[in-house]
Design an enzyme around this catalytic site. Sequence first.
Site, mmCIF file in Angstrom:
data_model
loop_
_atom_site.group_PDB
_atom_site.id
_atom_site.type_symbol
_atom_site.label_atom_id
_atom_site.label_comp_id
_atom_site.label_asym_id
_atom_site.label_seq_id
_atom_site.Cartn_x
_atom_site.Cartn_y
_atom_site.Cartn_z
ATOM 1 N N HIS A 1 0.842 -1.203 0.000
ATOM 2 C CA HIS A 1 0.000 0.000 0.000
ATOM 3 C C HIS A 1 0.871 1.245 0.000
ATOM 4 O O HIS A 1 1.615 1.486 0.935
ATOM 5 C CB HIS A 1 -0.902 0.000 1.248
ATOM 6 N N TYR B 1 -2.621 5.045 -6.019
ATOM 7 C CA TYR B 1 -2.967 3.784 -5.346
ATOM 8 C C TYR B 1 -3.160 2.661 -6.369
ATOM 9 O O TYR B 1 -2.610 1.565 -6.234
ATOM 10 C CB TYR B 1 -4.247 3.937 -4.521
ATOM 11 N N GLU C 1 -12.252 -0.418 2.852
ATOM 12 C CA GLU C 1 -11.392 0.745 3.088
ATOM 13 C C GLU C 1 -12.173 1.922 3.668
ATOM 14 O O GLU C 1 -11.726 3.064 3.611
ATOM 15 C CB GLU C 1 -10.635 1.173 1.818
#
Lengths: 341, 341
Positions: free
Chosen positions: B178, B194, B283
């Site tokens: 990440h 991302y 998320e």
Amino acid sequence: MIIDCHGHYTTAPQQLADWRDRQVAAIGDPTNAPDPTELVISDDELRESIETNQLRVMDERGSDLTVFSPRASFMAHHVGDVDVSSTWARICNDLCHRVATLFPRRFAMGAMLPQSPGVDPTTVLPELRRAVEELGAVVVNLNPDPSGGHWDSPPLTDRSWYPVYETLVELEVPAMVHVSTSCNPAFHTTGAHYLNADTTAFMQLVQGDLFADFPTLRLVIPHGGGAAPYHWGRFRGLADMLGKPDPEELLRNVFFDTCVYHQPGIDLLTDVIPSESVLFASEMIGAVRGIDPRTGHHFDDTKRYVDATPNLTDAEREAVYESNVRRVYPRLDALLASQGR
Amino acid sequence: MIIDCHGHYTTAPQQLADWRDRQVAAIGDPTNAPDPTELVISDDELRESIETNQLRVMDERGSDLTVFSPRASFMAHHVGDVDVSSTWARICNDLCHRVATLFPRRFAMGAMLPQSPGVDPTTVLPELRRAVEELGAVVVNLNPDPSGGHWDSPPLTDRSWYPVYETLVELEVPAMVHVSTSCNPAFHTTGAHYLNADTTAFMQLVQGDLFADFPTLRLVIPHGGGAAPYHWGRFRGLADMLGKPDPEELLRNVFFDTCVYHQPGIDLLTDVIPSESVLFASEMIGAVRGIDPRTGHHFDDTKRYVDATPNLTDAEREAVYESNVRRVYPRLDALLASQGR
């Protein structure tokens, strides 16, 4: 009629790579740079390189015409300076022009631009004009990252790019947003850098307001739009958070091609993206050349997936194959009309 | 039981950001750096920041437990040097530990690592060990690009990363790959950086042979694997051209989460990727916080999409919600077992 809007001259005769090797070897040593006239490729050699490759595959798969631009990974704008890029772009564009001239009903020309990292984009304008007005290019490839994976150029919405867009609008040619080889070891060229560039470019367009300034500019994002259609909800949600219109509104100016190499991917693309904004393409003979052992067919035989998807009506499928690209590439439409097609 | 394997503490009390601002302002001027003890957040403040946010949403949507790590965009490994990152990682990890301690049946801790650009990855090992052994972290977030969008670290398959993998294997914790905030204007953080990182990491793993050296290492690629599932045919074809195994073989060690914010995306993910390699996640409260006007539900309410997809049997859906993550995160499984769950 089936138009493949995304093909590259990946099969040029060896002389081209040899000439390029000499050009690259002479960087910093211009007295040893080869002259463009030293590159000699006969029409027969060009014909053979096409007939045994792209044309053979087009006939096997049933596509009629390919928009054909220089090999994307060989653009390598990060190699040498703007003079190196300018000479190289002329040579590569001239070859694509010759292919389109040799096979006028099977290939229409696309052009590369002589970009160079850190150099004002206005330097590409003479070759852009030459490629369109003299060579007959119907589209140009615009590299959002001429550094080859260091991403030190401003976003595509930055005003430094505007002279390019002004010229594209004036000439009525779209741009395909297409990077070249990655020289960054983090990024595999065709497995990461290409897809990342597509995703990055689309998000830059979501963030910006480019088409307010250029309402008739058209940009094609290849490789099925990178990650954008798969993450369409994310892009819609981010646009909402940024106070921007729904990304679907961008699709009047932005188009995704069908270079997605499996059935579920094409199904998603045609489910999520309105068919008016999808352009048929395969990028053959390109990044992925093998046969899928699960299907017995080439991964990049995207026509099979487009034919098979349940998400297009017959009329929509026809539009993906022909009328969308004729609308987005007006010079291609004029060329075809002049041929009575 | 429904386990969300990907949540971040995006709603920490304002004192945390204020402390960080002081830390950043003192870069290059260490006499003015704030002491970690100057950050004071009470248990009640922590409780409130969770109960009014993540816990409320978990209850609304019906998830039981969230694996909870520091806010990804705030990791900002490119800010300051390794000492700045080390102090910051300790503080952020301590807060997640406190949240997991306050809500032991609702949150399990994930950790950030004190990475810093150009610094040997071995420097993260003390905090990695502390987070797992003393704080109870069940996963760590590993940033493949601590530069924040300049991508000047070697690929994840490079041996310089091996000490991290050796420690992860020894401790039996997976890593979620990440990135953090992009400081590169080309890349929007959550809309490009991302997703690009996910795609890039997966292709690095296709190119390399990491799991021959670490057969029990497990890596989670978030955001539905970036572009990888949508372009699964491309990755399979590239692996074939590189002489590598079918990427499906990577899925014994690599897992994709369900942070894909629309139904067609989850349908594609669960069609293409074997369900054993899919881990439920949302998320939330994260990148995309709004309500989709087309559905009337939050974009990031991924449970709705997982519930609705026709591509999972009931048993597979249960595995995506619970048993897969318990298998991939053995310390989480042990924690739950110790609670009689």
